[in-house]
Design a protein around this motif. Structure first.
Motif, mmCIF file in Angstrom:
data_model
loop_
_atom_site.group_PDB
_atom_site.id
_atom_site.type_symbol
_atom_site.label_atom_id
_atom_site.label_comp_id
_atom_site.label_asym_id
_atom_site.label_seq_id
_atom_site.Cartn_x
_atom_site.Cartn_y
_atom_site.Cartn_z
ATOM 1 N N CYS A 173 0.816 -1.227 0.000
ATOM 2 C CA CYS A 173 0.000 0.000 0.000
ATOM 3 C C CYS A 173 0.842 1.266 0.000
ATOM 4 O O CYS A 173 0.480 2.252 -0.626
ATOM 5 C CB CYS A 173 -0.908 0.003 1.218
ATOM 6 N N ARG B 41 0.052 3.868 -2.692
ATOM 7 C CA ARG B 41 -0.780 5.023 -2.357
ATOM 8 C C ARG B 41 -0.006 6.194 -1.758
ATOM 9 O O ARG B 41 -0.488 7.321 -1.783
ATOM 10 C CB ARG B 41 -1.912 4.596 -1.431
ATOM 11 N N CYS C 260 -3.735 3.228 -7.796
ATOM 12 C CA CYS C 260 -4.544 2.308 -7.002
ATOM 13 C C CYS C 260 -5.918 2.160 -7.657
ATOM 14 O O CYS C 260 -6.391 3.057 -8.357
ATOM 15 C CB CYS C 260 -4.643 2.777 -5.561
ATOM 16 N N SER C 261 -6.534 1.014 -7.420
ATOM 17 C CA SER C 261 -7.729 0.655 -8.191
ATOM 18 C C SER C 261 -8.932 1.535 -7.880
ATOM 19 O O SER C 261 -9.880 1.584 -8.653
ATOM 20 C CB SER C 261 -8.085 -0.814 -7.930
ATOM 21 N N GLU C 262 -8.925 2.250 -6.757
ATOM 22 C CA GLU C 262 -10.087 3.074 -6.431
ATOM 23 C C GLU C 262 -10.041 4.460 -7.064
ATOM 24 O O GLU C 262 -10.986 5.221 -6.964
ATOM 25 C CB GLU C 262 -10.288 3.169 -4.912
ATOM 26 N N ARG C 263 -8.935 4.782 -7.695
ATOM 27 C CA ARG C 263 -8.854 6.089 -8.361
ATOM 28 C C ARG C 263 -9.389 5.956 -9.784
ATOM 29 O O ARG C 263 -9.075 5.000 -10.482
ATOM 30 C CB ARG C 263 -7.404 6.576 -8.457
ATOM 31 N N ASP D 36 -5.217 -4.777 -5.677
ATOM 32 C CA ASP D 36 -4.316 -4.075 -4.759
ATOM 33 C C ASP D 36 -4.889 -3.965 -3.347
ATOM 34 O O ASP D 36 -4.719 -2.954 -2.689
ATOM 35 C CB ASP D 36 -3.970 -2.684 -5.311
#
Ligand code: SF4
Lengths: 456, 255
Positions: free
Chosen positions: B138, B142, B149-152, B179
């Motif tokens: 991480c 991040r 990262c996959s949430e962006r 990730d």
């Protein structure tokens, strides 16, 4: 008991923890897809963070503008310094109109103020009308998630609950049929309600209007039928203008559940004809938070729940393990800021993975704040054991000779007194095997081959 | 590729690698040698203080951060085979030391970052005929932004994966959760035992289901945690630091 100990009880039921994790991961995946469907998503988050920063910088001004404009539309605005003032105001409003049967849509603020038990103590009936909220209310437990209050329950458990309280058939676990039963039950509560209480998602300073977002339409029904509408909001809910509102409406439902917009996004501008609208604006520690530079940004939260859904710890420990009104990353800031001693373990319920900070639609620096909170908690003396251990470690690590010697002693201990070593290592080995210890450390090996780095 | 023969480069070796996985230190030196860098190992280094800072003991971490500044003062570059410890120096030292931290922060690189951004390595040659699952630590992802990262909602980038994918015979497997955190988290691994172990087991399951023979990461701390769990379960998967794979590949194939 620490969060870790409570979480261990949740993970002990491996199947439930796995299912809870998978359910919320699915919500996160839907959120990711919704975010990607908006090309300017990341810019939108920047914009929202910016609007929040500007609003919080002049919060009093926006609140006064809101009060003026709401009042001129015929609403009555009340100010409550804390939870008990809030509860008293609501009780007096209800009593003055002889209302004893009250319906309420979802509101984390009234949860924070303990409004339900307070009204019940005074002999009123208060019914939560959001399906998930009603479920946890019937179970006499707090919501475990701020958007999905009953996410910790399986449909079979809801079936048993409804069998006991609503008289559904024993063993019935079909979600559609259970929802239909709840609908009949709630319909009757709506029809006989003498007042409707709602939360508030956004209060628009410029227009004096309120915006309430639900998927079930329960806020609309709960305010359209009874003559009295009491809307309860924290001081941070105000947004300057309608144009600002648009930014948050685009972010909220996508971040929360991956929907483009909630099924109902209802605007309340003044009371409906023949009705009354009272707005209770509550501080309850928020202006203290605003005054703490390190944590003030936490006030920007729009309670979308995205940080909960992405948090690998929340997903596997369940909302109740936090023992705070709001669980997850944002709750692990809000609760200890208010009461650091009681909630001292919450900032440690975090691996510092940073995913929360990346999903937050208003870009709160969640994991950075959690790290700072740890330091604040230790500095305030709430974790003396940790402090002592760190002092010792710091002394050892400041001396290369002591550091090397400690490593050697630990290795020898492992070989000569395996029993003692095992006890010391127990927290690690409770679920993990020990690594094969190399005979020599890197620095020991490299000193014996100082001149020849290719040797190994 | 850039010529770094005239630069003074230091190896900053995390304490847990020194103590528990010295082979990763040697692999790092070998990889650096492969790009023409003779890194030195300043012997006074111990620990950057991250465990103490993460525990909330900033006052106890501060003297360790100050030592780091002194020890690495004379180097042009400081290279570290850990995203986590690099993130500590680059981002957290400023919390402890203020602007003074910038001098070291700007010169400190995680190994793959250094290879790509400083040394200008595009792909790594050599052979490593295995199916590899890449675990993204991480802090590398991040905090250092080595990849997206996959949430962006941003175009995906995975420089470490690209580095590995260039190796002959190496096949990167696709994961369901590309990730997610492994659950190590330093003190978290013992204070939140149940969640930590479950997170780690979930990662192992994901990699195994994807057919990984080797789980690779730029962070040994994640791997030690995962290895401990795999050992307990008797799971047949190898855990290797990316430096070990790069070194094994250029040495000719089998690690
Ligand atoms: S902190 Fe951010 S992500 Fe979490 S609930 Fe609030 S707005 Fe949503």
């Amino acid at each position: 008991m620490s969060h870790g100990e409570r979480a261990d009880r949740f993970t002990a039921d491996r199947a439930r923890a796995a299912w809870h994790d998978a359910a919320l991961w699915h919500v996160r995946e839907r959120r990711d897809a919704a975010a990607r469907s908006v090309p300017e998503w990341e810019a939108l988050r920047d914009l929202a963070a910016d609007i929040k920063a500007r609003t919080l910088a002049n919060l009093a001004g926006h609140l006064e503008a809101f009060e003026r404009n709401a009042t001129s539309r015929g609403a009555v605005v009340h100010w409550a310094a804390d939870a008990s003032a809030h509860n008293r105001i609501v009780l007096e409003l209800l009593r003055a109109r002889g209302a004893t049967r009250v319906v309420k849509s979802k509101s984390m603020l009234t949860e924070e103020c303990g409004l339900n038990p307070f009204l019940e103590r005074h002999g009123l009936e208060i019914v939560d009308t959001d399906l998930g909220e009603r479920i946890v209310q019937l179970r006499d437990e707090p919501p475990s998630h701020i958007v999905l209050p009953a996410i910790h329950l399986r449909k079979e458990e809801v079936g048993e609950l409804f069998h006991a309280h609503l008289g559904t058939e024993a063993g019935l676990a079909d979600p559609t049929l259970l929802t239909a039963a709840a609908r009949v039950h709630l319909r009757e509560k709506f029809l006989h309600a003498e007042a409707g209480i709602t939360g508030v998602n956004f209060a628009i300073a410029e227009t004096g209007g309120l915006v309430i977002c639900t998927n079930e339409g329960n806020a609309d029904l709960g305010t359209a039928l009874p003559p009295l509408h009491i809307a309860c909001m924290g001081i941070e809910k105000v947004v300057p203008s309608l144009a600002d509102l648009a930014v948050f409406v685009r972010l909220l439902a996508r971040s929360a559940t991956g929907q483009p917009i909630t099924a109902y996004t209802s605007h309340f501008h003044g009371p409906r004809p023949g009705g009354e609208l009272h707005i209770v604006i509550v501080d309850n520690g928020r202006s203290d938070l605003l005054g703490r530079a390190e944590h003030a940004r936490a006030l920007a939260c729009i309670r979308c729940g995205a940080c909960l859904n992405t948090c690998p710890v929340y997903r596997r420990s369940g909302g109740h393990s936090y023992e705070a009104v709001i669980p997850g990353p944002i709750g692990s800031i809000l609760a200890p800021v208010r009461d650091p001693e009681r909630h001292r373990s919450l900032p440690y319920a975090c691996t510092m993975c940073g995913s929360c900070t990346n999903v937050c639609p208003v870009k709160i620096d969640l994991h950075d704040q959690l790290l700072r909170l740890r330091t604040e908690i230790v500095t305030a003396g709430h974790l003396p054991g940790r402090r002592r251990a760190s002092r010792l470690a710091s002394l050892l690590l400041r001396s290369p000779a002591l550091y090397a010697a400690t490593g050697r002693v630990a290795r020898r201990l492992g070989r000569l007194l395996p029993g003692l070593a095992k006890r010391i290592a127990a927290p690690w080995t409770s679920s993990r095997g020990l690594p094969d210890l190399p005979k020599k450390t890197f620095r020991e090996q490299i000193s014996s081959s100082e001149k020849d780095l290719s040797h190994r | 590729m850039r010529d770094l023969a005239d630069s003074r480069v230091a190896l900053f070796l995390p304490c847990y690698i020194d103590q528990l996985a010295p082979r990763v230190g040697f692999a790092t030196l070998a990889v650096l040698r492969g790009v023409g860098v003779a890194a030195e190992f300043p012997r006074d280094q111990t620990c950057c203080g991250q465990p103490l800072a993460n525990a909330g003991c900033a006052a106890e971490a501060r003297p360790l951060a100050e030592r780091m500044l002194r020890i690495f003062a004379d180097f042009d570059y400081v290279v570290c085979p850990s995203g986590s410890c690099t993130a500590m120096v680059r981002h957290r030292f400023a919390d402890l030391l203020g602007p003074a931290a910038a001098a070291l922060a700007d010169r400190t690189f995680e190994l793959c970052e250094f290879l790509i951004e400083v040394a200008g390595v595009d792909t790594f040659s050599g052979r490593f005929p295995h199916r590899v699952g890449l675990h993204h630590g991480c802090h590398g992802l991040r905090d250092l932004h080595i990849g997206t990262c996959s949430e962006r909602a941003e175009p995906a980038a995975d420089p470490v994966g690209r580095l590995l994918a260039g190796i002959d015979g190496l096949e990167l497997v696709g994961l369901r959760r590309v990730d997610e955190c492994c659950g190590f988290g330093g003190g978290f691994s013992v204070e939140e035992r149940g969640v930590s172990a479950m997170m780690g087991r979930d990662r192992l399951d994901d990699h195994r289901a994807a057919g990984a023979e080797v789980i690779a990461s730029i962070d040994m701390s994640c791997l030690l945690h995962l290895e401990g769990l795999a050992r307990r379960e008797g799971a047949g998967v190898r855990l290797m630091h990316v430096a070990e794979i790069l070194a094994a590949a250029s040495a000719g194939g089998e690690g």
